[in-house]
Design a protein around this motif. Structure first.
Motif, short mmCIF file in Angstrom:
data_model
loop_
_atom_site.label_atom_id
_atom_site.label_comp_id
_atom_site.label_asym_id
_atom_site.label_seq_id
_atom_site.Cartn_x
_atom_site.Cartn_y
_atom_site.Cartn_z
N ASP A 92 0.84 -1.19 0.00
CA ASP A 92 0.00 0.00 0.00
C ASP A 92 0.88 1.25 0.00
N PRO A 93 0.31 2.43 -0.08
CA PRO A 93 1.12 3.66 -0.13
C PRO A 93 2.01 3.87 1.12
N PHE A 94 1.72 3.16 2.20
CA PHE A 94 2.51 3.30 3.42
C PHE A 94 3.58 2.22 3.53
N ASN A 95 3.77 1.50 2.44
CA ASN A 95 4.79 0.45 2.33
C ASN A 95 4.50 -0.76 3.21
N SER A 96 3.22 -1.01 3.47
CA SER A 96 2.82 -2.23 4.17
C SER A 96 2.43 -3.28 3.15
N TRP A 97 2.89 -4.50 3.36
CA TRP A 97 2.57 -5.61 2.48
C TRP A 97 1.10 -5.99 2.72
N VAL A 98 0.25 -5.79 1.72
CA VAL A 98 -1.20 -5.99 1.89
C VAL A 98 -1.79 -7.13 1.08
N ALA A 99 -1.11 -7.58 0.07
CA ALA A 99 -1.65 -8.65 -0.77
C ALA A 99 -0.49 -9.38 -1.46
N SER A 100 -0.82 -10.54 -2.00
CA SER A 100 0.19 -11.37 -2.66
C SER A 100 -0.34 -11.91 -3.98
N ILE A 101 0.54 -12.02 -4.91
CA ILE A 101 0.25 -12.74 -6.16
C ILE A 101 1.28 -13.85 -6.24
N ILE A 102 0.80 -15.07 -6.36
CA ILE A 102 1.67 -16.24 -6.45
C ILE A 102 1.47 -16.85 -7.82
N THR A 103 2.57 -17.12 -8.51
CA THR A 103 2.48 -17.76 -9.82
C THR A 103 3.32 -19.02 -9.83
N LYS A 104 2.95 -19.92 -10.69
CA LYS A 104 3.75 -21.13 -10.92
C LYS A 104 3.53 -21.56 -12.35
N GLU A 105 4.62 -21.82 -13.02
CA GLU A 105 4.55 -22.24 -14.43
C GLU A 105 4.69 -23.73 -14.57
#
Length: 105
Positions: A92-105
């Motif tokens: 977020d704009p305050f540099n807090s980790w708020v979400a994740s995207i996980i990928t795998k091929e």
């Protein structure tokens, strides 16, 4: 590629309509084909290659060619231990980790 969406919020598809310029006709078609909430339907529904489901890394890590959007409550070491899996952190704009995207091929 299947994109899994894990969110506790109802009607998550709204973000696709307003922020991602997703074609409304695709979502409207999916809405018209789901059971009503009085008949066991849910407010979140799958459409195109987007699938709503609860995130479960122990199961997902066995699959290939996917993307998961989920919360920041993931264990980095578990993801990095799986060959081909990548974790992208959303801040977020305050540099807090708020979400994740996980990928795998």
């Amino acid at each position: 590629q299947t994109i899994y969406l894990d969110s506790p919020h109802a009607q998550n598809y709204i973000i696709f309509l307003f922020y991602m310029n997703y074609p409304p006709k695709n979502i409207q078609a999916a809405i018209n084909n789901r059971p009503s909430t009085t008949q066991g339907g849910i407010l979140n529904f799958n459409f195109d290659n987007f699938v709503y489901k609860k995130y479960n890394w122990l199961e997902e890590r066995k699959k290939n060619n996917f993307m998961i959007w989920t919360s920041a409550e993931v264990l980095e070491n578990e993801i990095s231990a799986v060959k081909g899996a990548k974790l992208y952190k959303i801040y977020d704009p305050f540099n807090s980790w708020v979400a994740s995207i996980i990928t795998k091929e």
